[in-house]
Design an enzyme around this catalytic site. Structure first.
Site, mmCIF file in Angstrom:
data_model
loop_
_atom_site.group_PDB
_atom_site.id
_atom_site.type_symbol
_atom_site.label_atom_id
_atom_site.label_comp_id
_atom_site.label_asym_id
_atom_site.label_seq_id
_atom_site.Cartn_x
_atom_site.Cartn_y
_atom_site.Cartn_z
ATOM 1 N N SER A 676 51.708 87.739 81.267
ATOM 2 C CA SER A 676 51.537 87.323 82.665
ATOM 3 C C SER A 676 52.407 88.131 83.616
ATOM 4 O O SER A 676 52.738 87.670 84.688
ATOM 5 C CB SER A 676 51.869 85.829 82.796
ATOM 6 N N LYS A 719 55.769 77.205 85.502
ATOM 7 C CA LYS A 719 56.077 78.342 86.387
ATOM 8 C C LYS A 719 56.228 77.893 87.830
ATOM 9 O O LYS A 719 57.133 78.344 88.544
ATOM 10 C CB LYS A 719 54.972 79.393 86.259
#
Length: 771
Positions: A676, A719
């Site tokens: 990511s 996140k």
């Protein structure tokens, strides 16, 4: 050739070291250890001399033999209790001329006797060698204590001296005989002496063997067993102990009364029949008794009640745990299904999440909600398959595995069974415990689980198995496939506040001997602890901070006789010190080449700064910061994407040939990997190439393709919570992750402005400032 030297001395008890041999022994006396240390300072040589009386603790000159062996210390090993084990190699004989026993260690002036190995052998010497070799062969056959073939492998027959010295070291000689051999300097005379000693030892061994043979032949086994058994029976009657017949009849009665499956009852009856034919003094008698006890103690058919109140279960789960909605709903689904179909197989849930989010404690709450027994097995560091399946009864001290042992503890065959830390189970030469768990956790197999010790099928299908793990990456695929994974993400600040207020604070007040009337923490102070004193996915660190504040309050109440302690925003630092974490990142100036990325770890979400520097060079790419293979590939893909779209971004197409690019992720001590970081790296490199600054209040996550498409990522909640904790104002996420926002509380991300990107160009427009 003889020479005189001075060496440290070690006095030996009941031991003589010969030249040309290697041996080890332990030293515990301070003078012996000091002698070893002195030898190590010089050339590692010591004189090894035997004591005449091994009872003497501090030997003087008269207590030591005159002749000894000069030896080299090869290895030193320190053992517990101040004992030193040394490995020595004998070099040559030596005679003590003068000895000093009064110092820190014993030392002696010695005359060395160095033998000439090149002397020619005469007929007498050769004959004596042959006699000794014949003696050694006969001795090794008679002495049962010697390992077969040992003497042939260790004896050096090259010279008369080496023959006697290397063989005498392995013969069980009296100390005086061994000392005589050591003191005999002439090799031929030494062989004659050794031959005489060996002849005497051979004769003694022959006599011992004949005596042993006669005794064994005269002992009738049947008479012996009968005699001992009758004696034992009389002893038991005198002591009032239970007789063998009473023991056997007692087990027969217990097996008859116990509710057992037919195959188990049949096995128990066979073992009782075997027991009646065995002498109670036999070791196997106790083994069978223990086995019968296990059969009688296990809950083969005993189950707890299935009368479950769904509303009560929901109330218990809500009272004991705040949040965890998906976990609670899955457990309530199981309760509802079990109520409609009592014979349904127990589910196997795997709670996966960061440390401190309540995985283990919720398993205990499930047992409470179901009103069932709760047993827990920690798998962290388990490397022996016998821990799961048990040992076979052929081994001494064999026991069933932990699964069967805990079922015995539960006393019912449908408890809640927790496998804690299933991702940390290991494997080594003792077997693979994870493979042993396959039968336990497979709904199609666990109805016939067979422990190696019991060797009987035990039905585990009614057990409600729950496993916990921090991550699924280290769980073997076949094992993971048998479990239903439920992910527990990190808590939002609001969830942490409610958990602290409803659960952690009352718990710590009680554990630290306080009362709600004399200790309180205001809501504002709790929120400050969450924001500025902890930075975690779970609440374990939060509980430690509350406990610390409670302990400080306890000191004030006891020491200063205070009636009440109240902690608020103003005085919090007096109890917990200065703030550990601050949110000052958004106040930093916008920079070129520095981008804030979002990453998922086993302990929750974190923010990562990606920095890029561009220098004149030859197209070299440098990646630092302990990056994993996936992140390195993301960096290469980012550069390839920028190069293929150089015209669009107004970048010199030759930058890959004329510039060196260095991409760095700080906090290099922490390994980083994950799919990511592509969006973050592309933005960082493009910013450095175009000299356009990146907005410091923006964070991003997502992977890219070579065509620039932004792909979905995992761990979105963690996140976003990390971004919120770090004071980030704006976040860019992949468009395909928009649906995942439904599972996140609005209050957790209300301070974040979220943008969705399908293409990297959307990200660049948001992240880079115009020149």
């Amino acid at each position: 050739m003889n020479e005189k030297t001075k060496l440290p001395v070690i006095a030996l008890r009941k031991l003589i070291i010969f030249p040309r041999t290697v041996s080890h022994f332990d030293c515990g006396r301070s003078k012996s250890i000091a002698a070893i240390e002195e030898a190590e300072i010089k050339d590692s040589k010591v004189l090894l001399v035997a004591q005449k009386d091994d009872e003497v603790e501090n030997p003087k000159e008269d207590d030591l033999y005159t002749y000894g062996t000069v030896s080299v210390i090869k290895q030193i090993l320190k053992l517990p209790g101040g004992v030193v084990r040394i490995l020595v190699e004998g070099i040559n004989r030596a005679k003590i001329e003068n000895v000093d026993t009064e110092g820190k260690f014993i030392s002696a002036e010695i005359e060395n006797f160095i033998e000439n190995e090149d002397l020619e052998e005469n007929d007498e010497t050769i004959a004596a060698k042959r006699l000794i070799i014949e003696d050694l062969e006969l001795y090794s056959e008679l002495d049962s204590r010697l390992v077969p073939g040992l003497l042939q492998s260790v004896v050096d027959q090259s010279t008369p001296s080496s023959l006697v010295d290397t063989s005498a070291a392995y013969i069980n000689l009296e100390l005086e005989d061994a000392q005589k051999i050591l003191e005999t300097l002439n090799p031929y005379e030494r062989m004659l002496l050794f031959h005489g000693i060996l002849q005497r030892e051979i004769e003694l061994l022959s006599i011992e063997k004949n005596i042993d043979k006669k005794v064994k032949s005269n002992m009738n086994k049947i008479q012996r067993d009968y005699y001992l058994k009758e004696q034992l029976k009389v002893i038991h009657e005198e002591l009032g102990d239970e007789s063998e017949e009473d023991t056997i009849s007692g087990y027969k009665e217990k097996v008859k009364e116990k509710n057992l499956p037919d195959y188990v009852r049949e096995k128990a009856e066979k073992e009782i029949s075997k027991l009646s034919k065995i002498n109670s003094a036999s070791p196997e008698y106790t083994v069978i008794l223990n086995y019968l006890d296990w059969i009688l103690d296990l809950p083969w058919l005993e189950s707890s009640s299935e009368e479950i109140d769904l509303n009560k279960a929901r109330e218990i789960l809500n009272n004991e745990h705040y949040g965890l909605k998906s976990v609670k709903e899955r457990i309530l689904e199981f309760i509802a299904v079990r109520k409609l179909s009592p014979d349904t197989k127990g589910p196997i849930l795997c709670l996966v999440g960061p440390p401190g989010v309540g995985k283990t404690s919720i398993a205990a709450s499930v047992a409470n909600a179901l009103d069932k027994k709760f047993v827990r097995m920690s798998l962290g560091g388990v490397t022996d398959e016998a821990e799961i399946r048990g040992h076979r009864r052929t081994y001494v001290g064999a026991l069933p595995g932990r699964v069967i042992s805990l079922m015995k503890k539960a006393k019912e065959n449908n408890p809640v069974f927790l496998f804690d830390e299933i991702d940390k189970v290991g494997n080594n030469y003792r077997g693979d415990p994870a493979s042993g768990l396959l039968e336990v956790l497979d709904p199609e197999q666990n109805s016939t689980f067979t422990d190696h010790y019991m060797e009987l099928q035990f039905d585990l299908s009614k057990v409600f198995f729950i496993a916990t793990a921090n991550t699924t990456t280290s769980i073997p695929g076949p094992l993971l496939d048998r479990m239903e994974v439920i992910r527990l993400s990190g808590y939002t600040p609001n969830e942490k506040f409610n958990i602290a207020k409803k659960h952690l604070l009352p718990k710590q007040i009680k554990e630290n001997g306080l009362k709600p009337s004399n200790f309180r923490i205001t809501d504002g102070a709790l929120k400050l602890i969450i924001d500025n004193y902890t930075r975690e996915a779970g609440v374990r660190g939060l509980e430690k901070e509350i406990s610390k504040a409670a302990r400080r309050a306890a000191i004030e109440i006891v020491e200063n006789s205070k009636d009440k302690v109240s902690i608020n925003v103003r005085n919090l630092s007096e109890y917990l010190g200065e703030k550990k974490f601050t949110f000052d990142k958004v106040d930093e100036a916008d920079k070129i080449g520095t981008v804030t990325g979002l990453a998922w770890t086993q302990v929750g979400g974190v923010t990562l700064e990606v920095e890029t520097a561009i220098m004149e060079g030859t197209g070299k790419l440098t990646l630092t910061g302990q990056l994993g293979d996936v992140m390195k590939e993301s960096a290469i893909a980012a550069i390839s994407y920028i190069a293929s779209n150089a015209d669009y971004y107004k970048v010199n197409p030759d930058f890959r040939n004329k510039c060196d690019i260095h991409i760095h992720v700080p906090e290099g001590a922490v390994p980083k990997d994950g799919p990511s970081a592509g969006v973050t790296m592309t933005t960082s490199v493009l910013s450095a190439l175009t000299k356009r600054k990146v907005y410091s209040d923006l964070a991003m996550t997502g992977e890219i393709t070579l065509r620039g498409r932004v792909m979905a990522i995992g761990g979105l909640k963690e996140k976003l919570l990390a971004a919120e904790r770090m004071g980030i104002k704006r976040v860019v996420i992949p468009f395909d992750n928009k649906r995942d926002l439904k599972e996140i509380e609005d209050s957790a991300i209300e301070n974040l402005e979220i943008y969705y990107a399908k293409d990297i160009k959307d990200v660049i427009k948001l992240a880079l400032k115009e020149k």
